[in-house]
Design a protein around this motif. Structure first.
Motif, PDB file in Angstrom:
ATOM      1  N   MET A 163       0.973  -1.320   0.162  1.00  0.00           N
ATOM      2  CA  MET A 163      -0.051   0.157   0.027  1.00  0.00           C
ATOM      3  C   MET A 163       0.959   1.219  -0.087  1.00  0.00           C
ATOM      4  N   HIS A 164       0.659   2.250  -0.918  1.00  0.00           N
ATOM      5  CA  HIS A 164       1.319   3.482  -0.951  1.00  0.00           C
ATOM      6  C   HIS A 164       1.019   4.234   0.268  1.00  0.00           C
ATOM      7  N   PRO A 165       2.162   5.149   0.878  1.00  0.00           N
ATOM      8  CA  PRO A 165       1.911   5.852   2.126  1.00  0.00           C
ATOM      9  C   PRO A 165       0.560   6.739   1.800  1.00  0.00           C
ATOM     10  N   SER A 166       0.438   7.496   0.707  1.00  0.00           N
ATOM     11  CA  SER A 166      -0.725   8.352   0.688  1.00  0.00           C
ATOM     12  C   SER A 166      -2.083   7.448   0.606  1.00  0.00           C
ATOM     13  N   GLN A 167      -1.938   6.287   0.219  1.00  0.00           N
ATOM     14  CA  GLN A 167      -3.380   5.542   0.154  1.00  0.00           C
ATOM     15  C   GLN A 167      -3.510   5.232   1.884  1.00  0.00           C
ATOM     16  N   SER A 168      -2.726   5.091   2.686  1.00  0.00           N
ATOM     17  CA  SER A 168      -2.645   4.837   4.138  1.00  0.00           C
ATOM     18  C   SER A 168      -3.159   6.250   4.649  1.00  0.00           C
ATOM     19  N   GLU A 169      -2.727   7.225   4.252  1.00  0.00           N
ATOM     20  CA  GLU A 169      -3.159   8.428   4.849  1.00  0.00           C
ATOM     21  C   GLU A 169      -4.632   8.872   4.524  1.00  0.00           C
ATOM     22  N   LEU A 170      -5.149   8.595   3.154  1.00  0.00           N
ATOM     23  CA  LEU A 170      -6.317   8.673   2.957  1.00  0.00           C
ATOM     24  C   LEU A 170      -7.332   7.756   3.803  1.00  0.00           C
ATOM     25  N   LEU A 171      -6.760   6.727   3.633  1.00  0.00           N
ATOM     26  CA  LEU A 171      -7.701   5.605   4.414  1.00  0.00           C
ATOM     27  C   LEU A 171      -8.066   5.872   5.916  1.00  0.00           C
ATOM     28  N   GLN A 172      -7.287   6.692   6.384  1.00  0.00           N
ATOM     29  CA  GLN A 172      -7.371   6.901   7.792  1.00  0.00           C
ATOM     30  C   GLN A 172      -8.566   7.985   8.008  1.00  0.00           C
ATOM     31  N   LEU A 173      -9.113   8.778   6.857  1.00  0.00           N
ATOM     32  CA  LEU A 173      -9.896   9.733   6.861  1.00  0.00           C
ATOM     33  C   LEU A 173     -11.480   8.818   7.027  1.00  0.00           C
ATOM     34  N   LYS A 174     -12.342   9.402   7.913  1.00  0.00           N
ATOM     35  CA  LYS A 174     -13.635   8.937   7.880  1.00  0.00           C
ATOM     36  C   LYS A 174     -14.400   9.080   6.566  1.00  0.00           C
ATOM     37  N   ASN A 175     -15.207   7.925   6.386  1.00  0.00           N
ATOM     38  CA  ASN A 175     -15.988   7.751   5.117  1.00  0.00           C
ATOM     39  C   ASN A 175     -15.027   7.071   3.899  1.00  0.00           C
ATOM     40  N   LEU A 176     -13.953   7.204   4.046  1.00  0.00           N
ATOM     41  CA  LEU A 176     -13.034   6.591   2.698  1.00  0.00           C
ATOM     42  C   LEU A 176     -12.583   5.403   2.809  1.00  0.00           C
ATOM     43  N   GLY A 177     -12.867   4.540   2.070  1.00  0.00           N
ATOM     44  CA  GLY A 177     -12.311   3.137   1.750  1.00  0.00           C
ATOM     45  C   GLY A 177     -11.425   2.885   0.588  1.00  0.00           C
ATOM     46  N   GLU A 191      -4.029  16.741   2.263  1.00  0.00           N
ATOM     47  CA  GLU A 191      -3.691  18.021   1.666  1.00  0.00           C
ATOM     48  C   GLU A 191      -4.145  18.265   0.514  1.00  0.00           C
ATOM     49  N   ASP A 192      -4.117  17.427  -0.451  1.00  0.00           N
ATOM     50  CA  ASP A 192      -4.582  17.440  -1.930  1.00  0.00           C
ATOM     51  C   ASP A 192      -6.110  17.712  -1.701  1.00  0.00           C
ATOM     52  N   LEU A 193      -6.761  16.797  -0.894  1.00  0.00           N
ATOM     53  CA  LEU A 193      -8.264  16.788  -0.946  1.00  0.00           C
ATOM     54  C   LEU A 193      -8.813  18.182  -0.236  1.00  0.00           C
ATOM     55  N   ARG A 194      -7.951  18.630   0.827  1.00  0.00           N
ATOM     56  CA  ARG A 194      -8.312  19.904   1.146  1.00  0.00           C
ATOM     57  C   ARG A 194      -8.071  21.023   0.133  1.00  0.00           C
ATOM     58  N   ARG A 195      -7.156  21.011  -0.609  1.00  0.00           N
ATOM     59  CA  ARG A 195      -6.716  22.215  -1.363  1.00  0.00           C
ATOM     60  C   ARG A 195      -7.738  22.194  -2.698  1.00  0.00           C
ATOM     61  N   VAL A 196      -8.156  21.019  -3.056  1.00  0.00           N
ATOM     62  CA  VAL A 196      -8.998  20.698  -4.205  1.00  0.00           C
ATOM     63  C   VAL A 196     -10.628  20.926  -3.800  1.00  0.00           C
TER      64      VAL A 196
END
Length: 94
Positions: A1-15, A31-36
């Motif tokens: 698993m790519h580190p950024s996947q792990s980071e995003l997977l820690q967010l509520k609602n995201l599988g 940060e990408d999600l916040r920015r966009v």
């Protein structure tokens, strides 16, 4: 698993499926999600031809707020949906 996947997977609602969709439109970190922002991310997903429902839009907003998407205020959901619909309509007219 790519580190950024792990980071995003820690967010509520995201599988994993949601994270893979986000990666396909260039969103690789929190940060990408916040920015966009959730609306633009959702529009990028839809214009890429990925059939995503409004639940994904709500899930993205909830992820940023650390709230389950179903617990978002109904007025917020309506504003998100309205903005996304308006912007998608504009893109289709281009």
């Amino acid at each position: 698993m790519h580190p950024s996947q792990s980071e995003l997977l820690q967010l509520k609602n995201l599988g994993l499926a949601s994270v893979n969709i986000l990666h396909s439109v260039g969103i690789r970190s929190c940060e990408d999600l916040r920015r966009v922002g959730p609306v633009e991310a959702f529009i990028n997903i839809r214009t890429r031809g990925i059939n995503a429902s409004r639940v994904l839009l709500y899930a993205l907003q909830g992820a940023l707020l650390d709230v389950h998407w179903n617990d978002l205020d109904p007025d917020l959901k309506e504003r998100l949906a309205s903005e996304a619909d308006d912007r998608l309509s504009l893109r289709q007219q281009e």
